[in-house]
Write an enzyme that holds these catalytic residues in place. Structure first.
Site, short mmCIF file in Angstrom:
data_model
loop_
_atom_site.label_atom_id
_atom_site.label_comp_id
_atom_site.label_asym_id
_atom_site.label_seq_id
_atom_site.Cartn_x
_atom_site.Cartn_y
_atom_site.Cartn_z
N GLU A 5 0.86 -1.19 0.00
CA GLU A 5 0.00 0.00 0.00
C GLU A 5 0.89 1.24 0.00
O GLU A 5 1.87 1.30 0.76
CB GLU A 5 -0.90 0.00 1.23
CG GLU A 5 -1.70 1.27 1.44
CD GLU A 5 -2.47 1.28 2.76
OE1 GLU A 5 -2.69 2.39 3.29
OE2 GLU A 5 -2.85 0.20 3.26
N GLU A 60 -2.51 11.67 2.87
CA GLU A 60 -3.30 11.06 3.94
C GLU A 60 -3.12 11.83 5.24
O GLU A 60 -2.04 12.34 5.54
CB GLU A 60 -2.90 9.59 4.16
CG GLU A 60 -3.81 8.88 5.15
CD GLU A 60 -3.47 7.41 5.30
OE1 GLU A 60 -4.38 6.62 5.59
OE2 GLU A 60 -2.28 7.06 5.14
#
Length: 466
Positions: free
Chosen positions: A130, A135
């Site tokens: 990932e 974020e």
């Protein structure tokens, strides 16, 4: 310089990442939402969210698009005791490497309870990895870029990035699944400050050896970033660069692009007590359920999203074999140089294999070899005939050795070159005589003067003049 030497020189240059990136997917070209799947099941990060399918999201006006922008919103009207409605999109296209460039005009703000992200992930998490490009959670001020993997992956501080290294273990079983994380150390990189500055561009350059993330604030975006010929080697230091004790090529496979905005859950909920509990006087779930107006700024506005590949593969390709159709002549017919060849300077170009088996011109000065990108050189088609090679750039560097002094004169036109003028007549290539009297084609300009001096000395010795 025989062809073997020239080929070795070409390989050395081609493996430095000079080959130009090629646009593979422009997500704003056509129907944006048809290129994604809508997540319709429970949030795997245990967020207090109700993800909507495309039909429901359209009806609730959680998704909007025009010819040049896309909006992804969350519900900011109703109290939602079962989780706040939002969308999570996963690209239908799967990638093994590439350069991802996204221009974001607005992202969800630094809002208590919100957890927005733009990221990539493989279907077999965490074993296929990932990559979190943008974020953050709650009232966070700076972007946190993170990798999550299976066992055996860690990074180090290679001093190749401007951000702050927070954690080094990418393996999700270590450090409470924080992953290996680099936080931006300055600028308006996330949330409310990002939006106040007009947004910006993030670029993620994922190769077989490393993952680099760049950030460009609005007003400071290089022209090639928003064009169709991006060149990461000219962008300076990235904000994050992940490399070290990790086999990137095996740790990150079958990646899909993901947008989502969730709430609370495994991260925002876990760190709720650091600041948001005191600010709100509520639990995360209570706050998100009962304060819809707080989430009016929890939306994405995307100006552009493009994915590029380096020659159709990694930006650090393994060298390919020479095309079987390429055979520099051992003997070339002699003729007097054309009048146009009597100029005081000329340029020569050699070639490097691309990742697809095609060929690319190399730089033509020692400075270019060490630093110049290849994006300005036109790629030739895969396994081409010699006559199809791209000509040299129109502004060659000066070389003091005149063309007419080149040993043995210049070959004329022949069927070898497609029946037209040979490349060296048009300023594309040079040629030189080997010691055995044969000719080789494609000597780099930076080696010509040295070769010419050596050849003159050799002829003088042979004639008893030295």
């Amino acid at each position: 310089m025989h062809f073997t030497t020239l080929f070795t020189y070409a390989i050395a240059a081609s493996t430095t990442g000079w080959a130009a990136y090629v646009l593979e997917d422009d997500y704003m070209d056509g129907d944006f939402f048809s290129k994604f799947s809508f997540w319709e099941t429970e949030d795997p990060t245990h967020g207090f969210v109700a993800y909507q399918n495309q039909s429901a999201a359209t009806e609730q006006k959680l998704i909007e698009s025009t010819s040049n922008q896309v909006n992804l919103l969350v519900d900011s009207t109703y109290k939602t005791p079962n989780g706040r409605p939002s969308v999570r999109l996963t690209s239908n296209k799967i990638y093994q490497s590439g350069l991802v460039i996204i221009d974001v005009a607005h992202m969800p703000g630094s809002i208590c309870g919100a957890w927005p992200a733009f990221w990539t992930v493989g279907p077999d998490w965490p074993n296929q990895g990932e990559i979190d490009i943008i974020e953050g959670v709650n009232d966070q001020a700076m972007n946190k870029m993170t990798l999550h993997t299976g066992p055996g992956c860690s990074i180090g501080n290679n001093n190749a990035f401007s951000g702050s290294l927070e954690t080094t273990t990418c393996d999700v079983s270590g450090e409470s699944n924080v992953g290996c994380q680099i936080e931006a150390s300055g600028g308006a990189t996330y949330g409310t400050s990002f939006n106040a500055a007009g947004g910006g561009v993030y670029a993620m350059d994922w190769t077989s050896k490393s993952i680099a993330i760049y950030f460009f604030p609005r007003g400071s975006i290089p022209s090639d970033v928003t064009g169709n010929s991006p060149n990461p080697s000219s962008w300076g230091q990235p904000v994050a660069h992940f490399s070290g004790g990790c086999d990137i090529s095996s740790a990150f496979t079958n990646q899909q692009l993901v947008f989502d905005t969730t709430f609370c859950g495994d991260w925002a909920g876990k760190v709720w007590g650091e600041s948001c509990a005191a600010k709100t006087g509520k639990t995360c779930e209570e706050w998100v359920a009962n304060n819809p107006k707080e989430f009016k700024e929890a939306y994405w506005t995307i100006n552009s999203l493009k994915v590029y590949q380096n020659g159709g593969g990694s930006s650090e390709p393994e060298p390919s074999a020479a095309p079987s159709s390429y055979a520099p002549p051992n003997s070339v017919p002699q003729s007097a140089p054309p009048s146009s060849a009597g100029q005081s300077s000329f340029q020569t170009v050699s070639v490097a294999p691309s990742s697809t088996g095609g060929w690319l011109p190399l730089p033509t000065s020692s400075d270019a070899v060490s630093s110049a990108p290849m994006s300005s050189y036109a790629p030739a088609p895969s396994n081409p005939a010699v006559s199809s090679y791209a000509p040299a750039p129109s502004s060659p560097p000066e070389v003091s050795t005149p063309a007419e002094s080149s040993p043995g004169g210049w070959p004329g036109a022949s069927p070898t070159w497609g029946g037209g003028p040979p490349p060296w007549e048009s300023g594309g290539w040079g040629q030189h005589e080997n010691r055995d009297g044969s000719y080789a084609v494609g000597i780099p300009a930076q080696h010509y003067r040295q070769h010419a001096r050596h050849l003159r000395a050799h002829k003088m010795r042979r004639a008893g003049m030295h």
